[in-house]
Each structure stands twice: as C-alpha cells, then as structure tokens.
Design an enzyme around this catalytic site. Structure first.
Site, PDB file in Angstrom:
ATOM      1  N   ALA A 141       0.832  -1.202   0.000  1.00 61.08           N
ATOM      2  CA  ALA A 141       0.000   0.000   0.000  1.00 61.08           C
ATOM      3  C   ALA A 141       0.867   1.252   0.000  1.00 61.08           C
ATOM      4  CB  ALA A 141      -0.916   0.006   1.215  1.00 61.08           C
ATOM      5  N   GLY A 186       0.387  -5.845   0.053  1.00 58.01           N
ATOM      6  CA  GLY A 186      -0.490  -5.910  -1.103  1.00 58.01           C
ATOM      7  C   GLY A 186       0.213  -6.324  -2.377  1.00 58.01           C
ATOM      8  N   GLU A 189       0.086  -9.978  -2.233  1.00 59.78           N
ATOM      9  CA  GLU A 189      -1.307 -10.376  -2.445  1.00 59.78           C
ATOM     10  C   GLU A 189      -1.671 -10.309  -3.930  1.00 59.78           C
ATOM     11  OE1 GLU A 189      -3.927  -9.332   1.375  1.00 59.78           O
ATOM     12  OE2 GLU A 189      -2.744  -7.611   0.703  1.00 59.78           O
ATOM     13  N   GLU A 209       1.819  -6.987   7.127  1.00 60.13           N
ATOM     14  CA  GLU A 209       0.834  -6.048   7.664  1.00 60.13           C
ATOM     15  C   GLU A 209       0.761  -6.013   9.177  1.00 60.13           C
ATOM     16  OE1 GLU A 209      -0.578  -6.900   3.457  1.00 60.13           O
ATOM     17  OE2 GLU A 209       0.388  -8.004   5.098  1.00 60.13           O
TER      18      GLU A 209
END
Length: 339
Positions: A141, A186, A189, A209
C-alpha cells in the site's frame, strides 16, 4: 433401522440435488463466458480492443488506442500487447518508480480498467504481471497516501483493492506474476492472485501487515494458506517474515526461482518462456481447465469431479477439438481459433 436408512437416503438425495444445482450454475457460467456453440455469447473484442493501452489525461485515466510501443513512458500502468511469435501475451507493467510501485488510488483505478478490458478480449491467451521499476515488484500500500485518508475512507478503499485483486484472480486466462524485486503486503497479495509465480533469488516477499497493527486485506489471509498450507501461512503472517526467492520456492510460494541477470528481469524472462509454452494450446481448453481447477479446489472431490465433467463437456462441440484431431491425423501443428 428402516427410519435411519430413510433419513440417510433423504440426506444423500438433498446433497446430490445441491451438487446438481452447483454444477448447473457453473455450466451456465461457462456458457456465458466462453461464447461456445449453443451458449449465450459475450461481446467479442475487435481490433481496436486488441491494440488498446491505458494512458493518463488531465481529467484522469482514459482509454487510448495504439500499440505497446506508443504507450506513454509516464504511465503508472503500462499495458503491452506483444506481437509476432508472442501474439496473445499481454504484459501489465507497474511503473510507479517514485513510490516503489506502491498501490495508490490511481493505480487501482488503472488496474481495474485494464482488467475489465482484458477479461472480455478473446484474443488474449496469457497475462504477465510485472514491474517496470528495477529491484521492486510492488511494495504494498502507498502509506504516504494512506496516512492522509480519514479512517472512514480506509475500509472502502481496501475493499476496492480486494475487488480488483479478485478480478485478477478471476481472469479467464492463465496469469503469471514475474517477481524481480520487492513484493510486500499488497504486492504479494497481487502476486498470489496470479495462477503462477516466478521470482528472482534476490526478490523479497512477505505479508508484513501485522507490523502495522493491521492484517492482509486483499486476499492474503485466504490465498496464502491455500498456497502453502494453513500452519505455515499463520507463521509467516504472525511474524511478518520476509522471504527471499530460494526460501519462497522451498515452501511452494513460487513455482520457479532464478538467479537475477544484469538487466534485472530474470523472472520476467522466465514468465515469457512459460507464456510461450501456453500459446500453442487450445484457447477454450485453457479457459475451462483454469475454471475447473479453481472451482474444484473450493468443493469436495465428488462435486469437483462433477465440475470437471461439466467443463469437459464445453470442449466437445468446439471447432478447436475437431481441429486438434485433424492435426494429429495429418501430423501437423494444430491451428486453433478459440472456437
């Protein structure tokens, strides 16, 4: 005894009926998505769609037409449609060098539009997701952007990221993540949403995270355990551990690990090699094979076999199947058209 047998028989009947409804639903989905004989067809992409790219404008991201060589170098997402012997391969190149390819509102907007176009383009055979920034895949992010958000904005934005990552996972053609550098949060991910992951040995990967007192929010808590197993996934998420390419290969997080080359694109080159292996295969078969595997893994074996049967049935009336048999008989390479 008779009552117990009747109860068991009724329960089995209900289960079989439930499975039948599930298989019927997937048959309907197959018919809608593939444009096969006797099914409802989706809009076919024309030549303009084949040549399109995404370029920013003063008012935001807009659709522009042109071949990959014409894409503006300042794009945060470059969509390249390869040609000649690589025709059918599309490369999504993330290009936010100033932010280590961190996921921003604009990048998610561009990814969403690109994926929407790709999922309905029948000429696309394989998609590669890579970075165009040396040494990084995606750092996760964009925290500089996130810190400016009001708490009420964070949830909806993370939901949007999750939806786009899900759309990538649900693309009907094979997808390959080429990880030539850092893939954290992310970024990993995003890679987990791809069918296949390849990485350079120097790449760094992890769902980190929990270091920020949050959890993975774009599918990491679900896709990582499905990839490497529940216990090990918990260990990695609880510890926020970062792995290199060799460690990732050892636990099955990636399929191939390579020594980085001087150009810094070893993983991308391996992804291209894999994509070229996929190109000669029947396009319809590739799509239904992916669907059968993905959906079969989410259900019990009996239902999974029924899904496989329904998927196989979709290939029987195709022209490609007949072409494959004819090519075998004539001892020549098949010429598949995705029909």
């Amino acid at each position: 005894m008779a009552a117990a047998a009747a109860t068991a028989s009724g329960a089995l009947g209900a289960l079989q009926a439930s499975r039948a409804r599930l298989v019927a639903a997937w048959c309907a989905r197959l018919g809608l998505g593939l444009g096969l004989p006797g099914s409802v067809t989706s809009t076919r992409a024309g030549p303009a769609m084949w040549a399109q790219g995404w370029a920013p404008a003063a008012g935001g991201a807009v659709l522009r037409r042109g071949y990959s060589s014409e894409v503006n170098a300042e794009n945060e997402l470059r969509v390249r449609y390869l040609e000649e012997e690589n025709r059918g391969i599309v490369v999504l190149g993330i290009n936010r060098a100033h932010a280590k390819n961190a996921i921003s509102k604009n990048l998610i907007k561009m990814l969403s539009k690109a994926v929407d176009a790709l999922k309905s383009d029948k000429k696309v055979r394989t998609i590669i997701v890579r970075s165009e920034v040396p040494g990084v895949f995606c750092a996760g992010a964009d925290l500089k952007e996130r810190v400016k958000m009001h708490s009420s904005e964070v949830g909806p934005f993370v939901s949007k990221i999750r939806a786009v990552v899900n759309d990538i996972a649900n693309l009907p053609v094979p997808t390959i993540a080429a990880i030539d550098g850092l893939a954290l949060g992310g970024g990993l991910e995003l890679a987990l949403a791809c069918d296949i992951r390849v990485a350079a040995s120097c790449a760094k990967m992890g769902l980190v995270e929990t270091k920020l007192a949050i959890i993975p929010g774009a599918g990491g808590t679900q896709r990582l355990p499905r990839t490497i197993g529940m216990s090990l996934a918990k260990e990695l998420i609880f510890s926020a551990r970062v792995l290199d390419g060799q460690e990732a290969k050892a636990i099955g997080l990636i399929s191939h690990v390579l020594e980085q080359n001087k150009e810094g694109d070893a993983a991308y080159r391996k992804a291209l090699d894999l994509a070229r292996e996929f190109l000669p295969q029947g396009p319809v078969a590739m799509r239904v094979a992916k669907l059968a595997i993905n959906q079969g893994m989410e259900v019990d074996l009996v239902t999974g076999l029924a899904i496989e049967e329904a998927c196989y049935a979709q290939t029987i009336p195709t022209k490609d199947r007949l072409e494959g048999l004819l090519a075998f008989k004539e001892k020549r390479p098949p010429r598949y058209k995705g029909e």
